[in-house]
Design a protein around this motif. Structure first.
Motif, PDB file in Angstrom:
ATOM      1  N   LEU A   1      27.059 -18.580  17.537  1.00 14.14           N
ATOM      2  CA  LEU A   1      28.283 -19.188  18.061  1.00 14.14           C
ATOM      3  C   LEU A   1      29.022 -18.244  19.007  1.00 14.14           C
ATOM      4  CD1 LEU A   1      29.842 -20.988  14.946  1.00 14.14           C
ATOM      5  CD2 LEU A   1      28.587 -22.018  16.837  1.00 14.14           C
ATOM      6  N   GLY A   2      28.308 -17.276  19.568  1.00 16.54           N
ATOM      7  CA  GLY A   2      28.949 -16.307  20.446  1.00 16.54           C
ATOM      8  C   GLY A   2      29.636 -16.930  21.646  1.00 16.54           C
ATOM      9  N   HIS A   3      29.177 -18.106  22.060  1.00 14.04           N
ATOM     10  CA  HIS A   3      29.735 -18.762  23.248  1.00 14.04           C
ATOM     11  C   HIS A   3      30.925 -19.666  22.927  1.00 14.04           C
ATOM     12  CE1 HIS A   3      27.035 -21.538  21.288  1.00 14.04           C
ATOM     13  NE2 HIS A   3      27.455 -22.541  22.052  1.00 14.04           N
ATOM     14  N   LEU A   4      31.313 -19.751  21.648  1.00 14.93           N
ATOM     15  CA  LEU A   4      32.385 -20.676  21.260  1.00 14.93           C
ATOM     16  C   LEU A   4      33.605 -19.960  20.679  1.00 14.93           C
ATOM     17  CD1 LEU A   4      30.328 -23.568  19.605  1.00 14.93           C
ATOM     18  CD2 LEU A   4      31.200 -23.422  21.941  1.00 14.93           C
TER      19      LEU A   4
ATOM     20  N   LEU B   1      35.114 -28.224  16.913  1.00 16.27           N
ATOM     21  CA  LEU B   1      33.758 -27.926  16.445  1.00 16.27           C
ATOM     22  C   LEU B   1      33.242 -29.015  15.511  1.00 16.27           C
ATOM     23  CD1 LEU B   1      34.162 -24.144  15.522  1.00 16.27           C
ATOM     24  CD2 LEU B   1      33.487 -25.119  17.728  1.00 16.27           C
ATOM     25  N   SER B   2      31.922 -29.141  15.455  1.00 19.20           N
ATOM     26  CA  SER B   2      31.299 -30.047  14.483  1.00 19.20           C
ATOM     27  C   SER B   2      31.367 -29.407  13.095  1.00 19.20           C
ATOM     28  CB  SER B   2      29.842 -30.278  14.860  1.00 19.20           C
ATOM     29  OG  SER B   2      29.097 -29.073  14.706  1.00 19.20           O
ATOM     30  N   GLY B   3      31.011 -30.203  12.065  1.00 22.06           N
ATOM     31  CA  GLY B   3      31.014 -29.676  10.704  1.00 22.06           C
ATOM     32  C   GLY B   3      30.080 -28.494  10.539  1.00 22.06           C
ATOM     33  N   GLY B   4      28.889 -28.582  11.153  1.00 21.16           N
ATOM     34  CA  GLY B   4      27.942 -27.482  11.050  1.00 21.16           C
ATOM     35  C   GLY B   4      28.445 -26.223  11.739  1.00 21.16           C
ATOM     36  N   GLN B   5      29.119 -26.386  12.873  1.00 17.13           N
ATOM     37  CA  GLN B   5      29.674 -25.235  13.581  1.00 17.13           C
ATOM     38  C   GLN B   5      30.817 -24.608  12.793  1.00 17.13           C
ATOM     39  OE1 GLN B   5      30.514 -27.292  17.253  1.00 17.13           O
ATOM     40  NE2 GLN B   5      28.703 -26.448  18.281  1.00 17.13           N
TER      41      GLN B   5
ATOM     42  N   ASN C   1      29.870 -30.464   2.392  1.00 20.42           N
ATOM     43  CA  ASN C   1      30.583 -31.316   3.349  1.00 20.42           C
ATOM     44  C   ASN C   1      29.734 -31.714   4.560  1.00 20.42           C
ATOM     45  OD1 ASN C   1      32.990 -31.345   1.874  1.00 20.42           O
ATOM     46  ND2 ASN C   1      33.645 -29.405   2.747  1.00 20.42           N
ATOM     47  N   LEU C   2      28.457 -31.362   4.533  1.00 20.23           N
ATOM     48  CA  LEU C   2      27.578 -31.660   5.664  1.00 20.23           C
ATOM     49  C   LEU C   2      26.706 -32.874   5.346  1.00 20.23           C
ATOM     50  CD1 LEU C   2      26.376 -28.036   6.510  1.00 20.23           C
ATOM     51  CD2 LEU C   2      28.337 -29.255   7.455  1.00 20.23           C
ATOM     52  N   ASP C   3      26.288 -33.601   6.401  1.00 22.42           N
ATOM     53  CA  ASP C   3      25.366 -34.711   6.179  1.00 22.42           C
ATOM     54  C   ASP C   3      23.984 -34.171   5.838  1.00 22.42           C
ATOM     55  OD1 ASP C   3      23.640 -34.487   8.635  1.00 22.42           O
ATOM     56  OD2 ASP C   3      25.552 -34.849   9.644  1.00 22.42           O
ATOM     57  N   ALA C   4      23.108 -35.049   5.351  1.00 19.07           N
ATOM     58  CA  ALA C   4      21.828 -34.612   4.781  1.00 19.07           C
ATOM     59  C   ALA C   4      20.977 -33.818   5.767  1.00 19.07           C
ATOM     60  CB  ALA C   4      21.052 -35.826   4.270  1.00 19.07           C
ATOM     61  N   LYS C   5      20.850 -34.291   7.002  1.00 21.14           N
ATOM     62  CA  LYS C   5      20.007 -33.600   7.977  1.00 21.14           C
ATOM     63  C   LYS C   5      20.566 -32.238   8.325  1.00 21.14           C
ATOM     64  CE  LYS C   5      17.868 -34.131  12.530  1.00 21.14           C
ATOM     65  NZ  LYS C   5      17.703 -35.013  13.713  1.00 21.14           N
ATOM     66  N   LEU C   6      21.878 -32.168   8.541  1.00 26.25           N
ATOM     67  CA  LEU C   6      22.505 -30.898   8.880  1.00 26.25           C
ATOM     68  C   LEU C   6      22.480 -29.946   7.696  1.00 26.25           C
ATOM     69  CD1 LEU C   6      23.906 -29.427  11.165  1.00 26.25           C
ATOM     70  CD2 LEU C   6      26.077 -30.412  10.421  1.00 26.25           C
ATOM     71  N   ARG C   7      22.592 -30.503   6.493  1.00 22.13           N
ATOM     72  CA  ARG C   7      22.546 -29.667   5.295  1.00 22.13           C
ATOM     73  C   ARG C   7      21.227 -28.919   5.206  1.00 22.13           C
ATOM     74  NH1 ARG C   7      23.023 -33.493   1.348  1.00 22.13           N
ATOM     75  NH2 ARG C   7      25.245 -33.626   1.833  1.00 22.13           N
ATOM     76  N   ASN C   8      20.130 -29.601   5.498  1.00 22.82           N
ATOM     77  CA  ASN C   8      18.820 -28.954   5.451  1.00 22.82           C
ATOM     78  C   ASN C   8      18.721 -27.844   6.494  1.00 22.82           C
ATOM     79  OD1 ASN C   8      17.926 -30.619   3.400  1.00 22.82           O
ATOM     80  ND2 ASN C   8      17.037 -32.122   4.792  1.00 22.82           N
ATOM     81  N   GLN C   9      19.240 -28.102   7.680  1.00 25.33           N
ATOM     82  CA  GLN C   9      19.175 -27.111   8.752  1.00 25.33           C
ATOM     83  C   GLN C   9      19.998 -25.867   8.411  1.00 25.33           C
ATOM     84  OE1 GLN C   9      20.434 -28.597  12.593  1.00 25.33           O
ATOM     85  NE2 GLN C   9      20.945 -26.540  13.316  1.00 25.33           N
TER      86      GLN C   9
END
Length: 356
Positions: A123-126, A134-138, A163-171
């Protein structure tokens, strides 16, 4: 990093004991997950380690140093909260820098360390963004960077992915584990998600009612649970009550016979456990070998799960869950529907006798 030792710690309130006589050692660079249902004491244990809750018994040692009465801000721990707990009115960069500023770190060093921490979580650019942009993952990554920037001896994670959705949780789960291993972080993770615990942790601590039920590697707890609670909480499991019959088979309370391999210490155990993937389902009786058990039943439901299909089979008054690779059109299982008569087989060694 340093090792973490919990020596007979407990937390008691006037009306309840939340954690009772808990012993645990987390080795240098190890990730250990506290796993259990809501109210089992896992979050209280984590907050005692962080210094937010004072134990009523026992000791907490970090790197061999007793920190039981040390204030939270002096404990050299970094914590990621379930809600992220980011300050909404300041930038990402300022959020990550906050802990360093409270520790009196000079501005020049703060900037270097914050940049490095944000780069670690990609996240160096943010840094100039506000949390709401930001999104939940960010936001989760910002929370990770804020905990890591202080170079903690012990890294604490409280339901970090809930608090993350299933796909993002896995990532994010994979990212946290890779980061923890790369940095060699001594980590204590709290979760109620068994898949999260199995895939992230080196060892699991299964808790119930403030007590530790079992400690071990994911494989040890899955393959060799010490009781029915652990078997049912770590992975899915068919758990049937009953007793050993005279011929060495387990007879369920509904009268079904379960072939198993009992030992001398198993004669008084009242639960038999068989994992769904260890049972085989077929449309015809394939015969029973010396090491195999078999039951005839009726399919009561079928659930398509993509790569796998789950069958619930009624045998007398007992229901068995069986998972099987989703059959192709040429597979005899393809024609099985609800109401079909089927046969269940399993290796006797797969049926484990457990205490309640």
């Amino acid at each position: 990093m340093a090792n973490l030792n919990l020596v007979k710690i407990g937390k008691r309130y006037p009306t309840a004991t939340v954690v009772d006589n808990l012993d645990l050692e987390v080795a240098d660079g190890e990730m250990v997950a506290l796993l259990g249902p809501s109210g089992c004491g896992k979050t209280t244990t984590l907050r005692m380690v962080a210094g937010f809750v004072a134990p009523t018994a026992g000791q907490i040692l970090i790197g061999g140093k007793d920190v039981t009465t040390t204030p939270a801000y002096k404990r050299d721990t970094g914590m990621v909260f379930q809600s992220y707990a980011l300050f909404p009115h300041i930038s990402v960069f300022a959020n990550v820098a906050f802990g360093l500023e409270m520790r009196g770190i000079a501005r020049a060093e703060r900037e270097v360390r914050v940049k490095k921490a944000l780069d670690l979580v990609q996240l160096g650019h943010l840094g100039d963004r506000m949390p709401k942009q930001l999104s939940g993952g960010q936001q989760q990554r910002v929370a990770l960077a804020r905990a890591l920037v202080v170079n903690p001896s012990v890294f604490l994670l409280d339901e970090p992915l809930s608090n993350l959705d299933a796909k993002l949780r896995n990532q994010v789960r994979l990212e946290i584990r890779a980061l923890q291993q790369r940095l060699g972080l001594t980590t204590l993770l709290v979760t109620h998600d068994q898949e999260e615990a199995l895939t992230m942790a080196d060892r699991l601590v299964v808790m119930a009612g403030g007590h530790v039920q079992q400690v071990g590697t994911p494989e040890q707890l899955y393959e060799h649970p010490t009781n029915s609670f652990v078997a049912g909480f770590v992975g899915r499991c068919n758990l049937l009550e009953g007793a050993m019959a005279a011929d060495g088979e387990f007879q369920t309370s509904r009268g079904n016979r379960i072939s198993c391999v009992p030992g001398e210490a198993d004669q008084h155990k009242k639960i038999v456990a068989v994992r769904p993937e260890r049972m085989r389902i077929s449309a015809t009786d394939n015969g029973v070998g010396m090491s195999t058990g078999s039951l005839e039943g009726t399919v009561s439901s079928i659930s398509y799960l993509g790569a796998q299909t789950e069958y619930v089979v009624a045998v007398g008054g007992d229901d068995f869950i069986v998972t099987h690779g989703t059959p192709s059109s040429s597979d005899p299982l393809h024609g099985i529907v609800s109401g079909s008569k089927v046969f269940l087989q399993w290796d006797r060694a797969s049926a484990r006798l457990l205490s309640e």
